[in-house]
Scaffold this active site. Sequence first.
Site, PDB file in Angstrom:
ATOM      1  N   SER A 140      28.444 -62.084 -17.596  1.00 37.63           N
ATOM      2  CA  SER A 140      27.306 -62.182 -18.517  1.00 37.63           C
ATOM      3  C   SER A 140      27.722 -63.108 -19.647  1.00 37.63           C
ATOM      4  O   SER A 140      28.930 -63.307 -19.874  1.00 37.63           O
ATOM      5  CB  SER A 140      26.999 -60.793 -19.085  1.00 37.63           C
ATOM      6  OG  SER A 140      26.122 -60.853 -20.193  1.00 37.63           O
ATOM      7  N   TYR A 153      29.346 -52.349 -22.486  1.00 34.65           N
ATOM      8  CA  TYR A 153      28.920 -53.487 -21.677  1.00 34.65           C
ATOM      9  C   TYR A 153      29.758 -54.734 -22.003  1.00 34.65           C
ATOM     10  O   TYR A 153      30.279 -55.410 -21.108  1.00 34.65           O
ATOM     11  CB  TYR A 153      27.423 -53.750 -21.942  1.00 34.65           C
ATOM     12  CG  TYR A 153      26.775 -54.749 -21.023  1.00 34.65           C
ATOM     13  CD1 TYR A 153      26.257 -54.359 -19.791  1.00 34.65           C
ATOM     14  CD2 TYR A 153      26.660 -56.088 -21.379  1.00 34.65           C
ATOM     15  CE1 TYR A 153      25.635 -55.277 -18.943  1.00 34.65           C
ATOM     16  CE2 TYR A 153      26.043 -57.011 -20.547  1.00 34.65           C
ATOM     17  CZ  TYR A 153      25.530 -56.600 -19.332  1.00 34.65           C
ATOM     18  OH  TYR A 153      24.924 -57.510 -18.499  1.00 34.65           O
TER      19      TYR A 153
HETATM   20  P1  NAD Z   1      18.922 -54.337 -12.094  1.00 30.68           P
HETATM   21  O1  NAD Z   1      18.765 -53.068 -12.848  1.00 30.68           O
HETATM   22  O2  NAD Z   1      17.704 -55.095 -11.677  1.00 30.68           O
HETATM   23  O3  NAD Z   1      19.808 -54.108 -10.792  1.00 30.68           O
HETATM   24  C1  NAD Z   1      21.004 -53.371 -10.847  1.00 30.68           C
HETATM   25  C2  NAD Z   1      21.451 -53.046  -9.445  1.00 30.68           C
HETATM   26  O4  NAD Z   1      22.662 -52.289  -9.528  1.00 30.68           O
HETATM   27  C3  NAD Z   1      20.452 -52.174  -8.659  1.00 30.68           C
HETATM   28  O5  NAD Z   1      20.462 -52.562  -7.298  1.00 30.68           O
HETATM   29  C4  NAD Z   1      21.019 -50.769  -8.837  1.00 30.68           C
HETATM   30  O6  NAD Z   1      20.639 -49.865  -7.792  1.00 30.68           O
HETATM   31  C5  NAD Z   1      22.500 -51.091  -8.774  1.00 30.68           C
HETATM   32  N1  NAD Z   1      23.335 -50.031  -9.333  1.00 30.68           N
HETATM   33  C6  NAD Z   1      23.257 -49.441 -10.548  1.00 30.68           C
HETATM   34  N2  NAD Z   1      24.181 -48.471 -10.645  1.00 30.68           N
HETATM   35  C7  NAD Z   1      24.855 -48.457  -9.472  1.00 30.68           C
HETATM   36  C8  NAD Z   1      25.917 -47.675  -8.961  1.00 30.68           C
HETATM   37  N3  NAD Z   1      26.498 -46.701  -9.673  1.00 30.68           N
HETATM   38  N4  NAD Z   1      26.348 -47.928  -7.702  1.00 30.68           N
HETATM   39  C9  NAD Z   1      25.765 -48.892  -6.949  1.00 30.68           C
HETATM   40  N5  NAD Z   1      24.765 -49.671  -7.377  1.00 30.68           N
HETATM   41  C10 NAD Z   1      24.315 -49.440  -8.626  1.00 30.68           C
HETATM   42  O7  NAD Z   1      19.882 -55.241 -13.024  1.00 30.68           O
HETATM   43  P2  NAD Z   1      20.180 -56.823 -13.069  1.00 30.68           P
HETATM   44  O8  NAD Z   1      19.663 -57.313 -14.355  1.00 30.68           O
HETATM   45  O9  NAD Z   1      19.799 -57.495 -11.811  1.00 30.68           O
HETATM   46  O10 NAD Z   1      21.771 -56.789 -13.210  1.00 30.68           O
HETATM   47  C11 NAD Z   1      22.651 -57.193 -12.186  1.00 30.68           C
HETATM   48  C12 NAD Z   1      23.945 -57.685 -12.819  1.00 30.68           C
HETATM   49  O11 NAD Z   1      23.686 -58.834 -13.607  1.00 30.68           O
HETATM   50  C13 NAD Z   1      24.618 -56.655 -13.737  1.00 30.68           C
HETATM   51  O12 NAD Z   1      26.022 -56.700 -13.581  1.00 30.68           O
HETATM   52  C14 NAD Z   1      24.245 -57.152 -15.113  1.00 30.68           C
HETATM   53  O13 NAD Z   1      25.162 -56.761 -16.087  1.00 30.68           O
HETATM   54  C15 NAD Z   1      24.279 -58.653 -14.883  1.00 30.68           C
HETATM   55  N6  NAD Z   1      23.546 -59.424 -15.883  1.00 30.68           N
HETATM   56  C16 NAD Z   1      22.215 -59.199 -16.079  1.00 30.68           C
HETATM   57  C17 NAD Z   1      21.557 -59.957 -17.049  1.00 30.68           C
HETATM   58  C18 NAD Z   1      20.090 -59.781 -17.323  1.00 30.68           C
HETATM   59  O14 NAD Z   1      19.617 -60.310 -18.339  1.00 30.68           O
HETATM   60  N7  NAD Z   1      19.336 -59.098 -16.475  1.00 30.68           N
HETATM   61  C19 NAD Z   1      22.254 -60.905 -17.794  1.00 30.68           C
HETATM   62  C20 NAD Z   1      23.601 -61.093 -17.553  1.00 30.68           C
HETATM   63  C21 NAD Z   1      24.246 -60.342 -16.592  1.00 30.68           C
END
Ligand code: NAD
Length: 258
Positions: A140, A153
Amino acid sequence: MPRTAVITGSTSGIGLGIARAFATDGANVVVNGFGEPAAIEAVIAELSALTTGKVIHHPADMTRPDEIEDMISTAAQKFGTIDVLVNNAGIQHVAKIEEFPPEKWDQLIAILLSSAFHTMRHTIPLMKSAGKGRIINIASAHGLVASPFKSAYVAAKHGIMGLTKTAALELARENITVNAICPGFVLTPLVEKQIPDQAREKGISEAQVKDEVLLRLQATKEFVGIDDVASAALYLAGDAARNITGTHISIDGGWTAQ
Ligand code: NAD
């Protein structure tokens, strides 16, 4: 032979976008993550229609090292090896340090950081035997800079940057690259969930939360697209990226340039 990609947290958001990109590229895909059975079935059906390879779902909880081991060994048994590992699963919790529930701290560190250690320690021997591999950690902008109230985080995301560099050095002579992608804000369920809470806490509208809070440092004033992140993952998994290791690609609309 199709490539095999294991993508943690790929039932939603960025992980699902990455799964779509690898499926479109013809890979076998191991989907992981939570969801209603019907929703997971729909994801498998959608991805199966995109690829000439096979798609399976493994329900491993990323807080459970035994389940992570089972996911990696299931993938290896089903497909022979793992060519691409994407550590993506994630959750968020926002609170002051002195009010941060210790069990939430442990859960975030487990899902965002320790799970990648466990997937990697089981996948690396497979990749070494195959003589090739690609590991991509979805970090991130918060792997590079901090924001208040996101201690677990930010700590976990900084941690995965260190794990990425260490693994890259250990694997540099093995034709296995290890890199991170550092997105800014992407409109996924993880972010959308924060918007009503922040609006209530700050006494502003949801539109103001998007413009003035989430996009405050995103110089482009645009959310990053899921496809932007998926394209970078596909690129890092490709032959053209063979000399890129131990580093990151920022996709943050200029956030960390400031
Ligand atoms: P999201 O909530 O859409 O998806 C998260 C996924 O992780 C889902 O499939 C959920 O079922 C799974 N998950 C959660 N807890 C879990 C567990 N204990 N075991 C297995 N699976 C689990 O979130 P997203 O925004 O797509 O995030 C995905 C990644 O991208 C994360 O690591 C997040 O930190 C990173 N990220 C997101 C953003 C953003 O702005 N959305 C920015 C930077 C980084």
